[in-house]
Design an enzyme around this catalytic site. Structure first.
Site, PDB file in Angstrom:
ATOM      1  CB  THR A 179       7.700   2.899  -0.004  1.00  0.00           C
ATOM      2  OG1 THR A 179       8.151   1.687   0.993  1.00  0.00           O
ATOM      3  CG2 THR A 179       7.592   4.253   0.828  1.00  0.00           C
ATOM      4  CD  GLU A 186       7.766  -2.945   4.484  1.00  0.00           C
ATOM      5  OE1 GLU A 186       7.914  -1.953   5.194  1.00  0.00           O
ATOM      6  OE2 GLU A 186       7.234  -2.812   3.483  1.00  0.00           O
ATOM      7  CE1 TYR A 201       1.295   0.787   4.208  1.00  0.00           C
ATOM      8  CE2 TYR A 201       0.635  -1.318   4.124  1.00  0.00           C
ATOM      9  CZ  TYR A 201       1.521  -0.145   4.940  1.00  0.00           C
ATOM     10  OH  TYR A 201       2.090  -0.420   5.930  1.00  0.00           O
TER      11      TYR A 201
END
Length: 171
Positions: free
Chosen positions: A17, A90, A15
């Site tokens: 980068t 992440e 949703y």
């Protein structure tokens, strides 16, 4: 719900980068080249979720289903090897994001996928800090606020920066 992928692959809803044309999409392009990811096209969350920008313009999906907006993004089928690379980006092992289930819809029908949510230790605080007003999509305008890792202050701590942001006064 349809799974749309091989059993050993995970469906990942991006949703921010990691979407096509955004700062971290080169990782997804690399995974596509190595056959560790397959793009499955645009999707939207079945339920509303808060999508907010944190420090350095970093986008965060907050695990508060029913609040915010239905969020637009992209779905990928990702191999276990590719998933470990995305998990590393992440910060899964460092308390940055948590990979959690999410239901998405689109031309390919409904799907049970996973998305990278703000870590539970600060997610709701980000939502409150942003006045409980979220985005329906991470756009090019949003990406203009994004500061690449290489351009962030040396020695900065992701989690400390987020916590400082959450405790600061709104702009």
């Amino acid at each position: 719900m349809a799974t749309m992928a091989c059993d050993h692959h995970s469906l990942i809803f991006t949703y921010g980068t990691l979407k096509r044309g955004f700062p971290n999409h080169p990782l997804m392009e690399d995974l596509i080249r190595s056959r560790d990811a397959v793009p499955l096209g645009p999707r939207v969350t079945r339920l509303p979720h808060p999508l907010v920008l944190g420090p350095f313009g970093i986008p965060f999906l907050v695990n508060l289903p029913g609040r915010g907006h239905r969020v637009r993004g992209e779905l990928f089928s990702v191999s276990p090897r590719g998933l470990s690379r995305v998990d590393e980006l992440e910060g899964i092992g460092r308390g940055h994001y948590e990979r959690l289930p999410i239901e998405v819809e689109g031309d390919g029908g409904p799907a049970e996928a996973e998305a990278y949510f703000a870590h539970a230790s600060f997610g709701e605080g980000l939502w409150r800090r942003r006045g409980e007003v979220g985005l329906s999509e991470y756009t090019r305008e949003c990406a203009g606020e994004y500061v690449k890792r290489s351009e962030r202050p040396k020695g900065w701590s992701f989690v400390e920066s987020v916590r400082e942001f959450v405790s600061s006064s709104p702009d």
